[in-house]
Scaffold this motif. Structure first.
Motif, PDB file in Angstrom:
ATOM      1  N   VAL A   1      11.250  22.073  70.420  1.00 26.67           N
ATOM      2  CA  VAL A   1      10.887  23.439  70.080  1.00 26.67           C
ATOM      3  C   VAL A   1      10.419  23.459  68.626  1.00 26.67           C
ATOM      4  N   SER A   2       9.230  23.994  68.376  1.00 19.18           N
ATOM      5  CA  SER A   2       8.668  24.057  67.020  1.00 19.18           C
ATOM      6  C   SER A   2       9.430  25.066  66.161  1.00 19.18           C
ATOM      7  N   ARG A   3       9.364  24.832  64.834  1.00 17.53           N
ATOM      8  CA  ARG A   3       9.992  25.746  63.870  1.00 17.53           C
ATOM      9  C   ARG A   3       9.002  26.081  62.774  1.00 17.53           C
ATOM     10  N   GLU A   4       9.184  27.264  62.179  1.00 18.27           N
ATOM     11  CA  GLU A   4       8.410  27.665  61.018  1.00 18.27           C
ATOM     12  C   GLU A   4       9.372  27.985  59.888  1.00 18.27           C
ATOM     13  N   ILE A   5       9.080  27.447  58.699  1.00 18.87           N
ATOM     14  CA  ILE A   5       9.946  27.621  57.532  1.00 18.87           C
ATOM     15  C   ILE A   5       9.082  28.183  56.395  1.00 18.87           C
ATOM     16  N   PRO A   6       9.438  29.352  55.838  1.00 18.74           N
ATOM     17  CA  PRO A   6       8.707  29.840  54.666  1.00 18.74           C
ATOM     18  C   PRO A   6       9.112  29.042  53.428  1.00 18.74           C
ATOM     19  N   LEU A   7       8.137  28.681  52.621  1.00 23.30           N
ATOM     20  CA  LEU A   7       8.412  27.929  51.396  1.00 23.30           C
ATOM     21  C   LEU A   7       8.639  28.916  50.254  1.00 23.30           C
ATOM     22  N   ALA A   8       9.849  28.912  49.703  1.00 17.20           N
ATOM     23  CA  ALA A   8      10.193  29.834  48.625  1.00 17.20           C
ATOM     24  C   ALA A   8      10.475  29.104  47.320  1.00 17.20           C
ATOM     25  N   ASP A   9      10.956  27.876  47.428  1.00 11.78           N
ATOM     26  CA  ASP A   9      11.242  27.087  46.227  1.00 11.78           C
ATOM     27  C   ASP A   9      11.107  25.613  46.581  1.00 11.78           C
ATOM     28  N   CYS A  10      11.544  24.755  45.702  1.00 12.20           N
ATOM     29  CA  CYS A  10      11.351  23.308  45.885  1.00 12.20           C
ATOM     30  C   CYS A  10      12.354  22.662  46.840  1.00 12.20           C
ATOM     31  N   SER A  11      13.350  23.408  47.280  1.00 11.10           N
ATOM     32  CA  SER A  11      14.336  22.819  48.191  1.00 11.10           C
ATOM     33  C   SER A  11      14.018  23.232  49.626  1.00 11.10           C
ATOM     34  N   LEU A  12      14.230  22.305  50.528  1.00 12.60           N
ATOM     35  CA  LEU A  12      14.029  22.581  51.947  1.00 12.60           C
ATOM     36  C   LEU A  12      15.385  22.604  52.637  1.00 12.60           C
ATOM     37  N   PRO A  13      15.564  23.465  53.645  1.00 16.14           N
ATOM     38  CA  PRO A  13      16.808  23.423  54.414  1.00 16.14           C
ATOM     39  C   PRO A  13      16.837  22.150  55.266  1.00 16.14           C
ATOM     40  N   ARG A  14      17.954  21.861  55.885  1.00 18.52           N
ATOM     41  CA  ARG A  14      18.035  20.727  56.813  1.00 18.52           C
ATOM     42  C   ARG A  14      17.095  21.028  57.976  1.00 18.52           C
TER      43      ARG A  14
ATOM     44  N   PHE B   1       9.401  12.276  55.413  1.00 14.79           N
ATOM     45  CA  PHE B   1       8.037  12.691  55.078  1.00 14.79           C
ATOM     46  C   PHE B   1       7.977  12.973  53.583  1.00 14.79           C
ATOM     47  N   GLN B   2       6.752  13.042  53.063  1.00 13.84           N
ATOM     48  CA  GLN B   2       6.555  13.360  51.654  1.00 13.84           C
ATOM     49  C   GLN B   2       5.282  14.175  51.504  1.00 13.84           C
ATOM     50  N   PHE B   3       5.410  15.390  50.937  1.00  9.87           N
ATOM     51  CA  PHE B   3       4.245  16.214  50.630  1.00  9.87           C
ATOM     52  C   PHE B   3       3.683  15.731  49.310  1.00  9.87           C
ATOM     53  N   THR B   4       2.456  15.270  49.313  1.00 11.25           N
ATOM     54  CA  THR B   4       1.824  14.786  48.092  1.00 11.25           C
ATOM     55  C   THR B   4       0.937  15.840  47.454  1.00 11.25           C
ATOM     56  N   ASP B   5       0.475  16.804  48.242  1.00 11.63           N
ATOM     57  CA  ASP B   5      -0.369  17.872  47.725  1.00 11.63           C
ATOM     58  C   ASP B   5       0.505  19.026  47.228  1.00 11.63           C
ATOM     59  N   PRO B   6       0.005  19.842  46.307  1.00 14.60           N
ATOM     60  CA  PRO B   6       0.791  20.966  45.812  1.00 14.60           C
ATOM     61  C   PRO B   6       1.053  21.987  46.917  1.00 14.60           C
ATOM     62  N   VAL B   7       2.195  22.655  46.832  1.00 17.46           N
ATOM     63  CA  VAL B   7       2.533  23.724  47.766  1.00 17.46           C
ATOM     64  C   VAL B   7       2.744  25.005  46.962  1.00 17.46           C
ATOM     65  N   TYR B   8       2.619  26.130  47.654  1.00 15.93           N
ATOM     66  CA  TYR B   8       2.686  27.431  46.994  1.00 15.93           C
ATOM     67  C   TYR B   8       3.764  28.292  47.636  1.00 15.93           C
ATOM     68  N   GLU B   9       4.378  29.099  46.802  1.00 15.64           N
ATOM     69  CA  GLU B   9       5.399  30.023  47.282  1.00 15.64           C
ATOM     70  C   GLU B   9       4.785  30.940  48.334  1.00 15.64           C
ATOM     71  N   GLY B  10       5.485  31.131  49.439  1.00 18.59           N
ATOM     72  CA  GLY B  10       5.000  31.993  50.505  1.00 18.59           C
ATOM     73  C   GLY B  10       4.252  31.272  51.610  1.00 18.59           C
ATOM     74  N   GLN B  11       3.877  30.006  51.388  1.00 16.22           N
ATOM     75  CA  GLN B  11       3.232  29.257  52.471  1.00 16.22           C
ATOM     76  C   GLN B  11       4.261  29.003  53.577  1.00 16.22           C
ATOM     77  N   ILE B  12       3.753  28.781  54.781  1.00 21.06           N
ATOM     78  CA  ILE B  12       4.611  28.545  55.943  1.00 21.06           C
ATOM     79  C   ILE B  12       4.470  27.097  56.383  1.00 21.06           C
ATOM     80  N   LEU B  13       5.611  26.423  56.518  1.00 25.55           N
ATOM     81  CA  LEU B  13       5.656  25.047  57.010  1.00 25.55           C
ATOM     82  C   LEU B  13       5.980  25.093  58.489  1.00 25.55           C
ATOM     83  N   THR B  14       5.107  24.516  59.317  1.00 28.83           N
ATOM     84  CA  THR B  14       5.329  24.432  60.755  1.00 28.83           C
ATOM     85  C   THR B  14       5.704  23.004  61.103  1.00 28.83           C
TER      86      THR B  14
END
Length: 107
Positions: free
Chosen positions: A62-75, A42-55
């Motif tokens: 089983v769904s997961r939620e990941i808080p966005l803190a920086d430009c790197s994503l966990p596996r 996947f590729q996020f083309t729109d800007p993202v902000y610190e503290g947003q939640i990625l579902t």
């Protein structure tokens, strides 16, 4: 605070390490929805902000939620729902055929 890293590119995997196609990624509080391709990318083309939640979710997983803190994503790995049976081969590969001990009527 806006993260200066767009676009963000990543992959979603099944627990066995295989790419998960058709997974849906949603940034909460926005209308930004992305779907993984046949290689789980996947590729996020729109800007993202610190503290947003990625579902992250997919039928039969089983769904997961990941808080966005920086430009790197966990596996990003999704585990199968314990009661889900997903067709592995054939024309309907990847479709859920049984969930919560009920048939989805796919043949």
């Amino acid at each position: 605070m806006r993260l200066a890293c767009a676009p963000i590119v990543g992959n979603v995997f099944e627990a066995n390490g295989e790419p998960l196609r058709g997974a849906t990624l949603l940034i909460k509080g926005t209308h930004q929805v992305y779907v993984t391709d046949s290689e789980g990318k996947f590729q996020f083309t729109d800007p993202v902000y610190e503290g947003q939640i990625l579902t992250i979710g997919a039928a039969g997983y089983v769904s997961r939620e990941i808080p966005l803190a920086d430009c790197s994503l966990p596996r990003l790995v999704l585990a199968k729902e314990p009661t889900a049976r997903i067709k592995q081969t054939g024309k309907r590969a990847g479709q859920v055929v049984r969930l919560n001990n009920r048939s989805t009527n796919l043949k």
